[in-house]
Design a protein around this motif. Structure first.
Motif, PDB file in Angstrom:
ATOM      1  N   ALA A 268      -0.330  -0.217  -9.237  1.00 34.74           N
ATOM      2  CA  ALA A 268       0.836  -0.710  -9.991  1.00 34.74           C
ATOM      3  C   ALA A 268       1.851   0.396 -10.293  1.00 34.74           C
ATOM      4  O   ALA A 268       3.055   0.214 -10.087  1.00 34.74           O
ATOM      5  CB  ALA A 268       0.369  -1.368 -11.288  1.00 34.74           C
ATOM      6  N   ALA A 269       1.358   1.538 -10.750  1.00 35.96           N
ATOM      7  CA  ALA A 269       2.289   2.621 -11.099  1.00 35.96           C
ATOM      8  C   ALA A 269       3.029   3.122  -9.854  1.00 35.96           C
ATOM      9  O   ALA A 269       4.213   3.477  -9.933  1.00 35.96           O
ATOM     10  CB  ALA A 269       1.522   3.760 -11.756  1.00 35.96           C
TER      11      ALA A 269
ATOM     12  N   ARG B 221       5.701   0.617  -8.970  1.00 36.93           N
ATOM     13  CA  ARG B 221       6.795   0.710  -9.950  1.00 36.93           C
ATOM     14  C   ARG B 221       7.688   1.911  -9.658  1.00 36.93           C
ATOM     15  O   ARG B 221       8.920   1.814  -9.676  1.00 36.93           O
ATOM     16  CB  ARG B 221       6.202   0.828 -11.347  1.00 36.93           C
TER      17      ARG B 221
ATOM     18  N   LEU C 264      11.651   2.010  -8.801  1.00 39.36           N
ATOM     19  CA  LEU C 264      12.612   2.803  -9.576  1.00 39.36           C
ATOM     20  C   LEU C 264      13.408   3.720  -8.645  1.00 39.36           C
ATOM     21  O   LEU C 264      14.615   3.889  -8.811  1.00 39.36           O
ATOM     22  CB  LEU C 264      11.886   3.614 -10.652  1.00 39.36           C
TER      23      LEU C 264
ATOM     24  N   VAL D 130       6.625  -5.632  -9.955  1.00 39.36           N
ATOM     25  CA  VAL D 130       5.211  -5.214  -9.839  1.00 39.36           C
ATOM     26  C   VAL D 130       4.311  -6.431 -10.064  1.00 39.36           C
ATOM     27  O   VAL D 130       3.365  -6.678  -9.315  1.00 39.36           O
ATOM     28  CB  VAL D 130       4.879  -4.100 -10.867  1.00 39.36           C
TER      29      VAL D 130
END
Lengths: 201, 203
Positions: A36-37, A40, A44, A57
């Protein structure tokens, strides 16, 4: 970063998702914590704001679960996951018309980058700027123009290997190595305003 | 930029500088590394709350029916297993109903009728009169036990009771033991079983 272990773990998580029931819950938890990170951060880098990036996400993981039975093993699992993540972002751009959603091949990307390059002007550094600030500003400019390349350099910086980066950007390992090499040339151009600082330091 | 220099630059960018690399290449890559870290931190200003995101995701998936459900393959197998089990049950029940439908009407039958005399049977293909106080209850008990053991049973009414013709193949020791326990009958060497019980009322 132990990419091999990571990939094995992703496989196990994905298998649990496919099995359904309580195992799916565990599989989603594991896969989400792993990816997920990264998704993300990719969003971005592509210019999305935080709220939209977080929503996409979620969308990406829902789609991964919804379509988990369509994965047939033709490509590495990681590449398949990233394809879904990328498609979700493209759908968002298509819906919001925030950016033309294009699945460009290498030639397409090169053409787009050449076009951007022609429009680019390298700003003179502000007075009293430190070397670090100059490099950071250069990278920020680079990231605005070449978000994909900036994201790839960030992955290199984090220590990801070529196979992982290749899955992320949907290219072969060979093409990825070339892409990274080209990215180095491009970022050096954006750091030209800092050369005085570099030589003085 | 040759390949070695590229690799040295990449190593330094990844935070693992080569001690033998050109110092200028390492320096520039290290500066870029720091710039990327700061840029990443600025991008990620609202730090990502993985656990909150995960809970939100699970809530949405439950709402959309994606969580806590078996996979389509498992559902497929389970659905068909249930259908097959239902068919087998229906078939078995149908056979039992058919057999009972062929019986003479037996009113007010209660299980647990006298069967003491039947336990004395220990022969093959014999016709044995059994005298009990309640022929209907005893006949009913024999019928139900025979059906449990998957034996064919033909029942006919007589003026003073019932004729029960029991036949079948006893294939395993469990059934044989049940047969002994319930009816006190042993099968023949071939496994075939045929006997007739005449259930009659005691005088």
């Amino acid at each position: 970063m132990p990419i091999t272990d990571s990939t094995m773990d992703a496989q196990r998580s994905f298998t649990m998702i496919r099995q359904g029931g309580k195992l799916r819950d565990q599989g989603v938890t594991s896969l989400y914590r792993r990816y997920a990170a990264h998704f993300r951060k990719f969003y971005l880098y592509q210019g999305l704001n935080v709220a939209d990036a977080d929503d996409i996400v979620q969308e990406a993981f829902v789609n991964i679960v919804r379509h988990c039975n369509t994965y047939n093993g033709d490509s590495p699992l990681e590449a398949w996951l990233w394809r879904i993540a990328r498609n979700c972002m493209n759908d968002h751009f298509r819906r919001t018309k925030a950016r033309p959603a294009e699945n460009l091949d290498d030639d397409g990307w090169d053409a787009l980058e050449q076009e951007s390059e022609a429009m680019r002007t390298v700003d003179a550094p502000p007075a009293k700027e430190s070397l670090e600030d100059c490099v950071e500003r250069g990278f920020a400019e680079f990231a605005k123009k070449f978000s994909e390349r900036a994201h790839v350099l960030s992955l290199v910086m984090e220590g990801f290997d070529t196979a992982h980066i290749a899955a992320t950007i949907q290219r072969t390992p060979g093409a990825t190595r070339e892409f990274i090499s080209q990215s180095r040339k491009r970022i050096e151009e954006f750091l030209l305003p800092c050369r005085d600082y570099l030589s003085a330091a | 930029m040759n390949k070695d220099e590229d690799q040295d630059w990449l190593d330094a960018l990844a935070g693992k500088p080569n001690a033998y690399a050109d110092q200028e290449v390492t320096r520039r890559a290290t500066l870029l590394r720091q710039a990327i870290q700061r840029h990443g931190a600025a991008l990620n200003e609202n730090e990502f709350d993985t656990e909150a995101g995960l809970q939100k995701l699970k809530f949405r998936m439950r709402r959309e029916g994606l969580m806590g459900t078996e996979s389509s393959f498992n559902n497929f197998v389970k659905r068909w297993a249930a259908i097959i089990a239902s068919l087998i049950s229906a078939f078995t029940f149908g056979i039992a109903v058919t057999r009972f439908a062929m019986l003479p009407t037996i009113e007010g039958v209660k299980s647990g009728g006298e069967i003491v005399e039947i336990k004395n049977l220990n022969s093959f293909a014999q016709k044995v009169p059994v005298y009990v106080s309640d022929p209907t209850a005893t006949a009913q008990l024999v019928i139900s036990e025979a059906i449990k053991l998957r034996l064919n049973i033909t029942v006919s009414a007589t003026p003073d009771g019932y004729n029960l013709l029991v036949e079948g193949l006893v294939s395993n020791s469990i059934e044989q033991n049940e047969m002994k326990n319930v009816l006190g009958i042993s099968k023949s060497a071939s496994g075939n079983l045929l006997f007739q019980i005449q259930v009659k009322a005691k005088d």
